[in-house]
Design an enzyme around this catalytic site. Structure first.
Site, mmCIF file in Angstrom:
data_model
loop_
_atom_site.group_PDB
_atom_site.id
_atom_site.type_symbol
_atom_site.label_atom_id
_atom_site.label_comp_id
_atom_site.label_asym_id
_atom_site.label_seq_id
_atom_site.Cartn_x
_atom_site.Cartn_y
_atom_site.Cartn_z
ATOM 1 N N ASP A 118 0.849 -1.201 0.000
ATOM 2 C CA ASP A 118 0.000 0.000 0.000
ATOM 3 C C ASP A 118 0.884 1.250 0.000
ATOM 4 O O ASP A 118 1.698 1.438 0.897
ATOM 5 C CB ASP A 118 -0.933 0.007 1.212
ATOM 6 C CG ASP A 118 -2.115 0.960 1.023
ATOM 7 O OD1 ASP A 118 -1.883 2.115 0.610
ATOM 8 O OD2 ASP A 118 -3.255 0.554 1.277
ATOM 9 N N SER B 293 -7.078 4.427 -1.679
ATOM 10 C CA SER B 293 -6.922 2.967 -1.569
ATOM 11 C C SER B 293 -8.211 2.216 -1.894
ATOM 12 O O SER B 293 -8.160 1.074 -2.340
ATOM 13 C CB SER B 293 -6.435 2.580 -0.169
ATOM 14 O OG SER B 293 -5.089 2.952 -0.014
ATOM 15 N N ASP C 66 2.023 2.761 3.397
ATOM 16 C CA ASP C 66 1.219 3.947 3.094
ATOM 17 C C ASP C 66 1.104 4.899 4.282
ATOM 18 O O ASP C 66 1.212 6.114 4.136
ATOM 19 C CB ASP C 66 -0.170 3.463 2.668
ATOM 20 C CG ASP C 66 -1.170 4.578 2.462
ATOM 21 O OD1 ASP C 66 -0.950 5.400 1.555
ATOM 22 O OD2 ASP C 66 -2.170 4.628 3.206
ATOM 23 N N HIS D 27 2.104 8.758 4.532
ATOM 24 C CA HIS D 27 1.221 9.882 4.890
ATOM 25 C C HIS D 27 1.876 10.765 5.956
ATOM 26 O O HIS D 27 1.714 11.978 5.960
ATOM 27 C CB HIS D 27 -0.119 9.367 5.430
ATOM 28 C CG HIS D 27 -1.071 8.940 4.352
ATOM 29 N ND1 HIS D 27 -1.700 9.831 3.522
ATOM 30 C CD2 HIS D 27 -1.506 7.714 3.980
ATOM 31 C CE1 HIS D 27 -2.483 9.162 2.681
ATOM 32 N NE2 HIS D 27 -2.385 7.884 2.932
ATOM 33 N N ASP E 85 -0.926 -0.051 -4.760
ATOM 34 C CA ASP E 85 -2.224 0.494 -5.174
ATOM 35 C C ASP E 85 -2.074 1.941 -5.674
ATOM 36 O O ASP E 85 -2.885 2.433 -6.442
ATOM 37 C CB ASP E 85 -3.265 0.387 -4.047
ATOM 38 C CG ASP E 85 -2.778 0.953 -2.718
ATOM 39 O OD1 ASP E 85 -1.581 1.311 -2.609
ATOM 40 O OD2 ASP E 85 -3.595 1.050 -1.791
ATOM 41 N N HIS E 86 -1.005 2.604 -5.207
ATOM 42 C CA HIS E 86 -0.693 3.996 -5.593
ATOM 43 C C HIS E 86 0.593 4.342 -4.877
ATOM 44 O O HIS E 86 1.104 3.534 -4.091
ATOM 45 C CB HIS E 86 -1.807 4.960 -5.142
ATOM 46 C CG HIS E 86 -2.132 4.816 -3.692
ATOM 47 N ND1 HIS E 86 -1.317 5.306 -2.692
ATOM 48 C CD2 HIS E 86 -3.151 4.172 -3.057
ATOM 49 C CE1 HIS E 86 -1.819 4.983 -1.528
ATOM 50 N NE2 HIS E 86 -2.939 4.282 -1.703
ATOM 51 N N HIS F 193 -1.714 11.122 -1.439
ATOM 52 C CA HIS F 193 -1.236 10.211 -2.490
ATOM 53 C C HIS F 193 -0.796 11.012 -3.704
ATOM 54 O O HIS F 193 -1.105 12.201 -3.811
ATOM 55 C CB HIS F 193 -2.367 9.270 -2.923
ATOM 56 C CG HIS F 193 -2.878 8.402 -1.828
ATOM 57 N ND1 HIS F 193 -3.986 7.616 -1.955
ATOM 58 C CD2 HIS F 193 -2.429 8.203 -0.563
ATOM 59 C CE1 HIS F 193 -4.198 6.957 -0.830
ATOM 60 N NE2 HIS F 193 -3.267 7.306 0.034
HETATM 61 ZN ZN LIG Z 1 -3.108 6.162 1.842
#
Ligand SMILES: [Zn+2]
Length: 442
Positions: A28, A75, A256, A260, A298-299, A405
């Site tokens: 993620d 996500s 992820d 962040h 996912d990104h 993101h």
């Molecule tokens: Zn995120």
């Protein structure tokens, strides 16, 4: 000789026809800068040649991640694309137009073909990425109790959609069902609790909760035996599912979250755990050739950038250092002992800011940095963790463009049977489209 070639031919034909097991791993937020940073982070500086990582050995292409309503996905939309092969609006799990559940998820398709299915994640089981493999119909991603309800809806032929789920968030199932323990036993599901003691999971179907609440600790803040918890869960899941063809999804969920926060030490320790999980899966494929391993993100998160100009104006900078012109100081990151959350917490409790900061980061504060922390502790106008990350990022030459993101394409890694299908420039919906094909025996 003839017999041997006949045997080989029969063997490969048998192999070609038998269902392919799939290990689908999602980092993620793990954009390309994360796997690059990880390569340099892991280098031991023993020579000018930098070793390849497990990711480098399996890179086959890139995929675009834009969602239905933005060039930057969240996500939920990305997970819907990866689990169902459909673009979705940000914030939604499954498609709103799919109220009757006609659009299949990869788990449902796998079940229909007699596969075992499961996932293991380092977040709540009902968090966006895993949710899209079991929940449908356009749930708001934060409606985790509503999402939990979908997990126990049966397939068309009356089967449970999963055999094994490992992750956090038991509280959402307790909220979703009046008496979750009874509901689980009515569905013949064995419940396991107690964090990462995965060895005790031995009866399927099972739901194994790592934590009652949402958030397991970051790898960097974990006790030593649980630092590689994604790898641990991956190994156990493979042991539990391997008797049948299986579809296993593994998520490195917290890469992820560190992104962040713009917390590079946190991100690198998550990458370390995920890379170990990937190595475990790759070794499994080596001994089980009828298996496909696909890894993607996912990104990308945070707009991570690696490096800056060497500070040539500082009189303390050596000539050798100046000659580098640009660099990234991974040795600073290696010495960080906690996430910025954890460091902020000890700073709030500390009587000696300088020595506490030094203990947790090996960094000596400048007067300006010291004053900034001191002032924030008193006035609470600035978050301590933001200052901690600012200092570590500046010292290590790590850049971030956002706390959200970004739209950058992510990498596709594939290995094992049918891995050639994933080569080149794809869209995230193509990844799942091809996984559906693999399940269909194409
Ligand atoms: Zn995120």
């Amino acid at each position: 000789m003839k017999t041997l070639s006949l045997l080989l031919l029969t063997g490969s034909l048998l192999h070609a026809g038998s269902p392919t097991s799939v290990i689908f791993m999602i980092g993620d937020g793990m954009g390309p800068a994360y796997t690059t940073a990880y390569r340099y982070f892991k280098d031991d500086n023993s020579s000018h040649k930098i070793p390849r990582t497990v990711f480098d050995t399996m890179l086959v292409g890139m995929n675009s991640t834009y969602s239905h309503n933005s060039v930057i996905t969240d996500s939920a939309a990305a997970a819907t694309a990866l689990a169902c092969s459909h673009k979705n609006d940000n914030g939604l799990i499954g498609l709103k137009k799919d109220k009757n559940g006609q659009i299949m998820t990869l788990f449902e398709a796998a079940k229909a073909k007699g596969y075992k299915t499961g996932f293991a994640v380092a977040c709540s089981m009902t968090h966006a990425t895993p949710a899209a493999f079991l929940a449908k119909g356009g749930h708001l991603r934060n409606n985790e109790a509503g999402i939990a309800k979908d997990y126990l809806k049966m397939t068309k032929d009356g089967k449970l959609k999963f055999d094994l789920l490992i992750g956090g968030g038991e509280k959402y199932f307790q909220k979703a069902f009046k008496d979750f323990n009874t509901t689980a036993s009515e569905h013949n599901i064995t419940l396991y609790r107690n964090a990462y003691d995965v060895e005790k999971i031995n009866k399927l179907p099972a739901m194994a909760f790592t934590v009652y609440g949402d958030y397991p600790h970051f790898a960097i803040d974990e006790i030593p035996e649980n630092r590689h918890r994604v790898a641990k869960m991956t190994k156990r899941s493979l042991q539990l599912l391997e008797n049948k063809p299986f579809f296993l999804m593994i998520e490195g969920s917290q890469i992820d979250w560190c992104g962040h926060l713009n917390d590079i030490a946190c991100a690198m320790r998550e990458m370390e755990d995920f890379a170990l999980a990937v190595r475990t899966a790759k070794q499994y494929v080596d001994t089980h050739p009828n298996t496909l391993l696909v890894i993607t993100a996912d990104h990308s998160t945070g707009g991570l950038a690696i490096g800056d100009k060497v500070n040539t104006k500082d009189p303390k900078t050596s000539t050798e250092e100046k000659a580098r012109t640009y660099t990234w100081y991974k040795n600073i990151i290696e010495k960080i002992k906690g996430s910025s959350y954890a460091i902020a917490k000890v700073l709030r409790e500390s009587k000696d800011i300088n020595s506490t900061f030094k203990t947790y980061t090996d960094i000596g504060l400048t007067t300006q940095e010291y004053n900034r922390i001191k002032e924030a502790l008193v006035t609470k106008k600035e978050k301590i963790r933001i200052i901690v990350n600012d200092i570590i990022n500046k010292r290590s030459h790590t850049g971030w463009s956002t706390h959200g993101h970004t739209a950058v394409d992510v990498q596709t890694f594939a290995y094992g049977k049918k891995s050639d299908k994933f080569r080149g420039s794809l869209d995230n919906t193509d990844i799942s489209k091809k996984l559906f094909e693999v399940i269909e025996g194409k």
